[in-house]
Design a protein around this motif. Structure first.
Motif, PDB file in Angstrom:
ATOM      1  N   LEU A 163       0.827  -1.213   0.000  1.00 44.20           N
ATOM      2  CA  LEU A 163       0.000   0.000   0.000  1.00 44.20           C
ATOM      3  C   LEU A 163       0.858   1.259   0.000  1.00 44.20           C
ATOM      4  O   LEU A 163       0.370   2.341  -0.333  1.00 44.20           O
ATOM      5  N   ALA A 164       2.138   1.132   0.348  1.00 43.49           N
ATOM      6  CA  ALA A 164       3.053   2.276   0.348  1.00 43.49           C
ATOM      7  C   ALA A 164       3.917   2.316  -0.910  1.00 43.49           C
ATOM      8  O   ALA A 164       4.735   3.227  -1.064  1.00 43.49           O
ATOM      9  N   SER A 165       3.735   1.365  -1.807  1.00 44.04           N
ATOM     10  CA  SER A 165       4.599   1.270  -2.986  1.00 44.04           C
ATOM     11  C   SER A 165       4.378   2.448  -3.937  1.00 44.04           C
ATOM     12  O   SER A 165       3.239   2.857  -4.177  1.00 44.04           O
ATOM     13  N   PRO A 166       5.449   2.992  -4.526  1.00 45.67           N
ATOM     14  CA  PRO A 166       5.294   4.031  -5.545  1.00 45.67           C
ATOM     15  C   PRO A 166       4.808   3.477  -6.880  1.00 45.67           C
ATOM     16  O   PRO A 166       4.467   4.255  -7.774  1.00 45.67           O
ATOM     17  N   ASP A 167       4.762   2.160  -7.000  1.00 45.15           N
ATOM     18  CA  ASP A 167       4.273   1.516  -8.220  1.00 45.15           C
ATOM     19  C   ASP A 167       2.753   1.402  -8.127  1.00 45.15           C
ATOM     20  O   ASP A 167       2.235   0.657  -7.301  1.00 45.15           O
ATOM     21  N   PRO A 168       2.021   2.136  -8.981  1.00 44.27           N
ATOM     22  CA  PRO A 168       0.555   2.118  -8.855  1.00 44.27           C
ATOM     23  C   PRO A 168      -0.062   0.751  -9.115  1.00 44.27           C
ATOM     24  O   PRO A 168      -1.137   0.451  -8.604  1.00 44.27           O
ATOM     25  N   GLN A 169       0.612  -0.079  -9.890  1.00 47.09           N
ATOM     26  CA  GLN A 169       0.072  -1.412 -10.137  1.00 47.09           C
ATOM     27  C   GLN A 169       0.138  -2.258  -8.877  1.00 47.09           C
ATOM     28  O   GLN A 169      -0.839  -2.923  -8.504  1.00 47.09           O
ATOM     29  N   LEU A 170       1.278  -2.214  -8.179  1.00 48.57           N
ATOM     30  CA  LEU A 170       1.410  -2.969  -6.935  1.00 48.57           C
ATOM     31  C   LEU A 170       0.490  -2.417  -5.850  1.00 48.57           C
ATOM     32  O   LEU A 170      -0.146  -3.177  -5.112  1.00 48.57           O
ATOM     33  N   ARG A 171       0.408  -1.112  -5.776  1.00 49.87           N
ATOM     34  CA  ARG A 171      -0.331  -0.456  -4.692  1.00 49.87           C
ATOM     35  C   ARG A 171      -1.844  -0.543  -4.894  1.00 49.87           C
ATOM     36  O   ARG A 171      -2.577  -0.954  -3.997  1.00 49.87           O
ATOM     37  N   ASP A 172      -2.303  -0.114  -6.057  1.00 50.89           N
ATOM     38  CA  ASP A 172      -3.729   0.093  -6.305  1.00 50.89           C
ATOM     39  C   ASP A 172      -4.372  -1.127  -6.960  1.00 50.89           C
ATOM     40  O   ASP A 172      -5.392  -1.642  -6.491  1.00 50.89           O
ATOM     41  N   PHE A 204       2.097   7.857  -0.215  1.00 50.53           N
ATOM     42  CA  PHE A 204       1.112   6.839  -0.622  1.00 50.53           C
ATOM     43  C   PHE A 204       0.570   6.033   0.556  1.00 50.53           C
ATOM     44  O   PHE A 204      -0.595   5.625   0.552  1.00 50.53           O
ATOM     45  N   GLN A 205       1.411   5.776   1.538  1.00 50.61           N
ATOM     46  CA  GLN A 205       1.054   4.818   2.591  1.00 50.61           C
ATOM     47  C   GLN A 205      -0.209   5.216   3.345  1.00 50.61           C
ATOM     48  O   GLN A 205      -1.141   4.415   3.480  1.00 50.61           O
ATOM     49  N   GLN A 206      -0.264   6.444   3.840  1.00 49.27           N
ATOM     50  CA  GLN A 206      -1.417   6.828   4.646  1.00 49.27           C
ATOM     51  C   GLN A 206      -2.720   6.908   3.841  1.00 49.27           C
ATOM     52  O   GLN A 206      -3.752   6.403   4.294  1.00 49.27           O
ATOM     53  N   PRO A 207      -2.721   7.520   2.644  1.00 52.24           N
ATOM     54  CA  PRO A 207      -3.976   7.533   1.873  1.00 52.24           C
ATOM     55  C   PRO A 207      -4.502   6.145   1.547  1.00 52.24           C
ATOM     56  O   PRO A 207      -5.715   5.910   1.584  1.00 52.24           O
ATOM     57  N   PHE A 208      -3.598   5.202   1.230  1.00 52.66           N
ATOM     58  CA  PHE A 208      -4.083   3.865   0.895  1.00 52.66           C
ATOM     59  C   PHE A 208      -4.384   3.036   2.131  1.00 52.66           C
ATOM     60  O   PHE A 208      -5.240   2.138   2.077  1.00 52.66           O
ATOM     61  N   ALA A 209      -3.738   3.354   3.246  1.00 58.19           N
ATOM     62  CA  ALA A 209      -4.170   2.756   4.512  1.00 58.19           C
ATOM     63  C   ALA A 209      -5.597   3.192   4.814  1.00 58.19           C
ATOM     64  O   ALA A 209      -6.439   2.392   5.238  1.00 58.19           O
ATOM     65  N   ALA A 210      -5.903   4.479   4.583  1.00 56.20           N
ATOM     66  CA  ALA A 210      -7.258   4.989   4.823  1.00 56.20           C
ATOM     67  C   ALA A 210      -8.272   4.283   3.932  1.00 56.20           C
ATOM     68  O   ALA A 210      -9.383   3.954   4.364  1.00 56.20           O
TER      69      ALA A 210
END
Length: 298
Positions: free
Chosen positions: A61-70, A113-119
């Motif tokens: 969820l903290a990855s700068p890679d949008p594919q891995l993260r999102d 990225f980490q906090q917004p995707f944690a939310a």
């Protein structure tokens, strides 16, 4: 409320410091392996392996890679929770770890990225709880407090980047608030704490929202209008508070323009949704306040 929040944050920060997070992609996996899992619609037959896979993906969820993260981490976690494929124990672990991350001070090398995707994942956790309650009252209070403080204190307003994808902290926090606003177990005082945090970002005068944040912030307010025990007088006070400012909104400054832009986006979305809702009682309660607020902005 403040003393409870300090206690909650202290507790979850202690747990955060004790957690050793895996790498992303998780050990023993490649991005290609995870894409194959995505193609298989996140099917993992072994239940224990599925639980561990969910926890292993949290670091992504903290990855700068949008594919891995999102496209991988968030989609997988959302799918498993919405399909009731994760155990209560696993979801509790996700809740604890992500609330710890979202409450911890930002690291110097944090990319945002980490906090917004944690939310965003915590919104899915809140959805599980409202549909089939698994949190106790203290845990629910802790979540409301953490969510309110996170939303209120957001200062990173980055939305979408062509290479790195979404951050979108305000919108993701609003989604978390939306899931909480639908939970019948929350109290009037919790609703008030949520509305205070929402108001802080709705009347933002530091940034011009441009990625649909106004509508996302409107949604939990709309559902709180349907469900909350706040009186008409309390709603009147809340809407008046949106327009209370030391800024001269008739003057052309960046701050006044941002405040008017963001308030107009929120109020316009609220007006449209109230009109389309066919909820007569809700319209009677909130529509005059929205119209009055829009007129004051002009």
């Amino acid at each position: 409320m403040k003393s409870f929040y300090r206690f909650a944050v202290t507790s979850i920060l202690l747990s955060y410091s004790a957690v050793a997070f895996a790498s992303c992609p998780p050990d023993g996996k490649t991005q290609e392996n995870l894409l194959v899992l995505k193609e298989s619609k996140w099917q993992i037959a072994d239940a224990q392996q599925r639980q561990q896979s969910a926890l292993n993906l949290l670091d992504c969820l903290a990855s700068p890679d949008p594919q891995l993260r999102d496209e991988i981490a968030f989609e997988a976690l959302s799918f498993w929770m919405r399909s009731e494929l994760l155990t209560t124990e696993t979801i509790q672990t996700i809740r604890q770890q992500l609330q710890a991350q979202i409450s911890a001070p930002l690291r110097q090398n944090d990319l945002g990225f980490q906090q917004p995707f944690a939310a965003l994942v915590l919104a899915e956790v809140a959805r599980v709880d409202r549909r089939k309650a698994f949190m106790n009252e203290a845990q629910r209070q802790e979540m409301v407090s953490v969510a309110a403080h996170y939303l209120r204190d957001i200062q990173d307003y980055r939305g979408y980047d062509e290479k790195q994808g979404w951050r979108h902290g305000v919108a993701h926090a609003a989604d978390w608030m939306m899931q909480l606003s639908l939970n019948p177990a929350l109290s009037k005082s919790q609703h008030s704490a949520m509305l205070e945090a929402l108001a802080q970002q709705i009347r933002n005068d530091q940034h011009f929202y441009q990625y649909g944040e106004g509508e996302r912030l409107m949604t939990p307010v709309f559902y709180l209008g349907l469900r909350s025990a706040l009186t008409p007088e309390e709603w009147d006070t809340w809407f008046n508070g949106l327009l209370t400012t030391s800024l001269d909104l008739k003057k052309t400054t960046q701050a006044s323009l941002a405040r008017k832009h963001n308030l107009t986006a929120f109020l316009s979305a609220m007006y449209l949704n109230l009109q389309e809702s066919k909820q007569a009682a809700l319209q009677e309660k909130l529509l005059p306040l929205v119209i009055k607020s829009l007129k004051k902005l002009n």
